[in-house]
Design an enzyme around this catalytic site. Structure first.
Site, short mmCIF file in Angstrom:
data_model
loop_
_atom_site.label_atom_id
_atom_site.label_comp_id
_atom_site.label_asym_id
_atom_site.label_seq_id
_atom_site.Cartn_x
_atom_site.Cartn_y
_atom_site.Cartn_z
N LYS A 251 66.75 29.35 42.28
CA LYS A 251 65.78 29.40 40.82
C LYS A 251 64.87 29.91 40.11
CE LYS A 251 64.62 24.63 43.37
NZ LYS A 251 64.08 24.19 44.39
N GLU B 213 66.70 20.46 32.95
CA GLU B 213 65.58 20.96 33.32
C GLU B 213 65.25 20.71 34.61
OE1 GLU B 213 62.95 21.54 30.86
OE2 GLU B 213 61.79 22.00 32.27
N1 HSE Z 1 64.97 21.53 48.48
C1 HSE Z 1 64.06 21.29 46.77
C2 HSE Z 1 62.54 21.62 47.48
C3 HSE Z 1 63.93 19.91 45.77
O1 HSE Z 1 62.09 21.40 48.53
O2 HSE Z 1 62.46 21.66 45.87
C4 HSE Z 1 64.31 20.22 44.79
O3 HSE Z 1 64.40 21.23 43.94
#
Ligand code: HSE
Length: 403
Positions: free
Chosen positions: A200, A124
């Site tokens: 992502k 998650e």
């Molecule tokens: N480096 C990532 C960001 C951390 O700044 O969103 C969270 O996934």
């Protein structure tokens, strides 16, 4: 009591240990079991840490200990994280992670092992930090055919762009603040050049459309090319520049996905997702549009999502959570340049050149703009059509416009 092990004790790992200790009572109530940390795998000793007595250096102790039923992987990256995750799953332990690189690259394989061993691989926290998004897609929105998902998926770059837009901060100042606050990746190039958003959107795409999308299949541009003048032109057009990851269904078993800076309309909800916040929009055929908003990075928001997965793993020792997708197939990911949109163009070309290529366009100006350049918004066209029109022109910036 259920004993867990934490691998890696950086920002996220230490946050997980703290949340488990701080919220022990409510966690025990929700998991119907007390949960305690037995081991923390870390290279160095931490003599001043309240968790010093739990630090070990040998992973095989965790792998061989039957008392450990859930392992939390917060190492990040691929090498050791992949090896240890695989070995824990093979040993019949559930694994919880915030490691988006590993899920985006090896998720299909690791889920298959978890399935075979009847344990859970939960992630998650890998997208949206503390925002619930993986479960909403796989459970609450399960009745929908999802045709599109897009959003601001990286807190660090959103923080940098917000500081540039609101305070005229330099890129370097804003990046330093993001790093000081623990938002940035170990190598902030992964944030700035869009690789983190790419991982992502790969995960979201797999969950929404049912097949693994590998990071190398997703054209990715970050924010290093965004200038103060782009921010100003966008402002004068009524837009804000945001880095978006986007995935859309393009056919019965095809999708397209990409990561790039966009001009987004100031009236849209996403344009007000500022600072380290993330915002994710999902289009489904039953729900219409749903938007998820919250802290996309940082120690405790990320730990919040990790610990929720630990609770879920403890509640489902004897059942597998529905979290699954097929592998990719040739031709599944189609060319994102086929996708039409309006475009923002900043160029050193002459008015005649612009007129010849584009006909009538909507020029944008502001008082301090560089007199040696033009910026304008085009009519709707595909990326391929745009590329052929700007061929040979001195182009300084090109971003999609999302209304
Ligand atoms: N480096 C990532 C960001 C951390 O700044 O969103 C969270 O996934």
């Amino acid at each position: 009591m259920v004993k867990i092990a934490i691998l890696g004790f950086g920002t996220v790992g230490s946050g997980v240990a703290e949340v488990i200790e701080e919220n022990a009572d409510s966690i025990a109530r929700r998991a119907a079991n007390e949960i305690g940390v037995k081991y923390i795998l870390k290279r160095k000793q931490l003599p001043d840490s309240p968790f010093a007595d739990k630090i070990i250096h040998d992973f095989s102790i965790i792998e061989k200990d039957p008392e450990i039923q859930v392992m939390v992987e917060c190492i990040g990256g691929l090498d050791a994280a992949y090896d240890y995750t695989k070995r824990c799953l093979m040993a019949g332990k559930s694994v919880v992670t915030s490691n988006k690189e590993l899920v985006a690259t090896k998720g299909h394989e690791l889920i298959a092992i978890a399935k075979e061993k009847n344990v859970n691989y939960l992630f998650e926290a890998s997208v949206g930090g503390g925002i619930p998004i993986i479960r909403p897609i796989t459970q609450c929105l399960a009745a929908n055919e999802i045709d599109e998902i897009y959003g601001i998926l990286n807190g660090t770059t959103n923080y940098i762009l917000t500081k540039m837009i609101q305070f005229g901060a330099s890129f370097e100042q804003a990046l330093k603040q993001a790093r000081d606050n623990g938002f940035a990746e170990k190598d902030p190039t992964d944030d700035i050049e869009g690789h983190d958003s790419c991982r992502k959107i790969c995960i979201l795409s797999a969950l929404c459309f049912g097949r693994h999308v590998y990071p190398h299949q997703v054209p990715t541009r970050g924010i290093s090319g965004v200038t103060r003048s782009d921010v100003e032109y966008a402002r004068h057009l009524g837009y804000k520049i945001k880095l978006l990851g986007r995935a859309l269904r393009t056919g019965k078993d095809t999708i397209t996905a990409y990561v790039a800076p966009h001009l987004i309309n100031k009236t849209s909800l996403l344009s007000n997702v500022d600072g380290v916040m993330n915002g994710i929009v999902v289009h489904g055929n039953a729900i219409g549009e749903a938007i998820f908003y919250g802290a996309g990075a940082g120690k405790l928001p990320t730990a919040s999502a990790v610990v929720a997965d630990v609770i879920d793993a403890v509640k489902h020792f004897k059942a597998r959570k529905y979290l699954d997708w097929e592998d990719s197939v040739p031709g599944y990911v189609t060319d994102s340049d086929e996708l039409p949109s309006r475009w923002y163009v900043r160029t050193g070309a002459s008015l005649e050149e612009i007129g010849r290529a584009f006909g009538n366009v909507k020029f944008i100006s502001y008082p301090e703009a560089d007199p040696g350049e033009y910026a304008f918004a085009t009519r709707e066209m595909t990326g391929h059509q745009l590329k052929s029109l700007i061929n040979g022109m001195e182009v300084r910036s090109v971003f999609r416009i999302l209304d």
